[in-house]
Design a protein around this motif. Structure first.
Motif, PDB file in Angstrom:
ATOM      1  N   ALA A 203       0.849  -1.189   0.000  1.00 14.45           N
ATOM      2  CA  ALA A 203       0.000   0.000   0.000  1.00 14.45           C
ATOM      3  C   ALA A 203       0.883   1.236   0.000  1.00 14.45           C
ATOM      4  O   ALA A 203       1.797   1.349   0.833  1.00 14.45           O
ATOM      5  CB  ALA A 203      -0.923   0.011   1.212  1.00 14.45           C
ATOM      6  N   CYS A 205       0.856   5.122   0.633  1.00 13.41           N
ATOM      7  CA  CYS A 205      -0.069   5.915   1.447  1.00 13.41           C
ATOM      8  C   CYS A 205       0.283   7.387   1.543  1.00 13.41           C
ATOM      9  O   CYS A 205       1.440   7.756   1.802  1.00 13.41           O
ATOM     10  CB  CYS A 205      -0.113   5.342   2.864  1.00 13.41           C
ATOM     11  SG  CYS A 205      -0.708   3.640   2.925  1.00 13.41           S
ATOM     12  N   ALA A 210      -4.770   5.458   0.817  1.00 14.03           N
ATOM     13  CA  ALA A 210      -3.809   4.574   0.161  1.00 14.03           C
ATOM     14  C   ALA A 210      -4.074   4.718  -1.327  1.00 14.03           C
ATOM     15  O   ALA A 210      -5.081   4.224  -1.840  1.00 14.03           O
ATOM     16  CB  ALA A 210      -3.998   3.130   0.611  1.00 14.03           C
ATOM     17  N   ALA A 213      -3.261   0.129  -3.435  1.00 14.47           N
ATOM     18  CA  ALA A 213      -3.099  -1.053  -2.592  1.00 14.47           C
ATOM     19  C   ALA A 213      -3.269  -2.273  -3.477  1.00 14.47           C
ATOM     20  O   ALA A 213      -4.222  -2.357  -4.255  1.00 14.47           O
ATOM     21  CB  ALA A 213      -4.119  -1.069  -1.458  1.00 14.47           C
ATOM     22  N   VAL A 235      -9.083   3.720   0.111  1.00 10.39           N
ATOM     23  CA  VAL A 235      -8.139   2.826  -0.555  1.00 10.39           C
ATOM     24  C   VAL A 235      -8.527   2.668  -2.016  1.00 10.39           C
ATOM     25  O   VAL A 235      -9.695   2.458  -2.346  1.00 10.39           O
ATOM     26  CB  VAL A 235      -8.119   1.437   0.124  1.00 10.39           C
ATOM     27  CG1 VAL A 235      -7.254   0.458  -0.663  1.00 10.39           C
ATOM     28  CG2 VAL A 235      -7.612   1.550   1.549  1.00 10.39           C
ATOM     29  N   THR A 237      -7.562   0.449  -5.526  1.00 12.62           N
ATOM     30  CA  THR A 237      -6.894  -0.758  -5.987  1.00 12.62           C
ATOM     31  C   THR A 237      -7.384  -1.094  -7.395  1.00 12.62           C
ATOM     32  O   THR A 237      -8.116  -0.317  -8.012  1.00 12.62           O
ATOM     33  CB  THR A 237      -7.151  -1.924  -5.008  1.00 12.62           C
ATOM     34  OG1 THR A 237      -6.359  -3.054  -5.385  1.00 12.62           O
ATOM     35  CG2 THR A 237      -8.622  -2.301  -4.979  1.00 12.62           C
TER      36      THR A 237
END
Length: 266
Positions: A203, A205, A210, A213, A235, A237
């Motif tokens: 991750a 950050c 984040a 990730a 987060v 992703t």
């Protein structure tokens, strides 16, 4: 007049950058100290006045192991006094011609705001790069990670190839070292989780998010909140839920239906 910048243009470029991208977190200073390259900065000028600019950053798009050179349009901006006069349109069209001359497969960009997807559409850009987003909420201690360093770059490269979809922006070792240095300098750093000495999740950050990730489990998410001392964390992703970036193909033929990009100074 459209031309590439030289070292003598850096001050003017920086002034326009500050007008269009004001910053209080230190990113502008860091970018110009470590990443700015006048030779890939395309300018539109009237006499001595810098009217608009784009950066044509070189990247590679990997699809099923095949790599193609592309341009990432970054820092596209126009001086407020010269807006609605066609400067950005001419810059983009000029960049497309340069791409085709160089044999580049595509031009990509990340709109800074949602409405800009429609602004770039007439130039041939279509939403292509997607991500998924979620919010972590503190519930327990979880699996606490350790900070990643340049020594972890080979494992980061392997994890990225394993966790991303078949069409993604290629990242070499220099790229990863640059990202680690930037997140250490400006953010909260990069964190990793290991199983038998193998990196299984990571991750990158900032203070409140984040930005990327990969491979993160629920327990590892809880460990990340513990490491950062936060109750919640946004987060991003891999996924298909949200359009992040656009692409304009310069070549004919079949293309992947979507791709992944992130950590592009966005």
């Amino acid at each position: 007049m459209i031309r590439f910048a030289g070292p003598q243009d850096t001050a003017a470029v920086r002034r326009l950058w500050e007008v269009c991208f004001p910053d209080e977190g230190g990113f502008n200073d860091y970018f110009f100290a470590h990443h700015f390259d006048p030779s890939v900065t395309l300018l539109s000028c009237e006499g001595d006045a810098l009217c608009a600019m784009v950066q044509m950053l070189p990247y590679r798009l990997e699809t099923d192991g095949r790599k193609a050179e592309i341009t990432y349009i970054y820092g596209a901006c126009t001086d407020p006094a010269y807006r609605r006069q066609g400067h950005m349109a001419r810059l983009l069209e000029h960049s497309f011609a340069l791409d085709r001359e160089a044999g580049r497969a595509a031009s990509a960009l990340i709109p800074a705001e949602k409405w800009l997807f429609d602004f770039y559409r007439p130039f041939g850009y279509q939403p292509f790069f997607h991500v998924a987003r979620r919010e972590l909420v503190r519930q327990g201690s979880g699996e606490v990670p350790r900070r990643l360093t340049a020594a972890d770059v080979p494992q980061l490269m392997a994890l990225y190839e394993a966790q991303t979809i078949s069409c993604h922006i290629a990242r070499d070792a220099a790229y990863w070292r640059g990202q680690l240095a930037m997140f250490d300098a400006l953010g909260r750093g990069a964190y990793g989780w290991f199983t038998d000495e193998t990196l299984t999740a990571c991750a990158f950050c900032w203070a409140d998010s984040a930005q990327e990730a990969l491979g993160l489990t629920e327990a590892q998410g809880q460990g990340l909140l513990h490491a950062l001392g936060r109750e919640t964390l946004a987060v991003t992703t891999c996924g298909r839920e949200h359009a992040l970036g656009c692409i304009k193909w310069h070549e004919e033929g079949p293309h992947a239906p979507f791709g992944y990009m992130n950590l592009m100074f966005n």
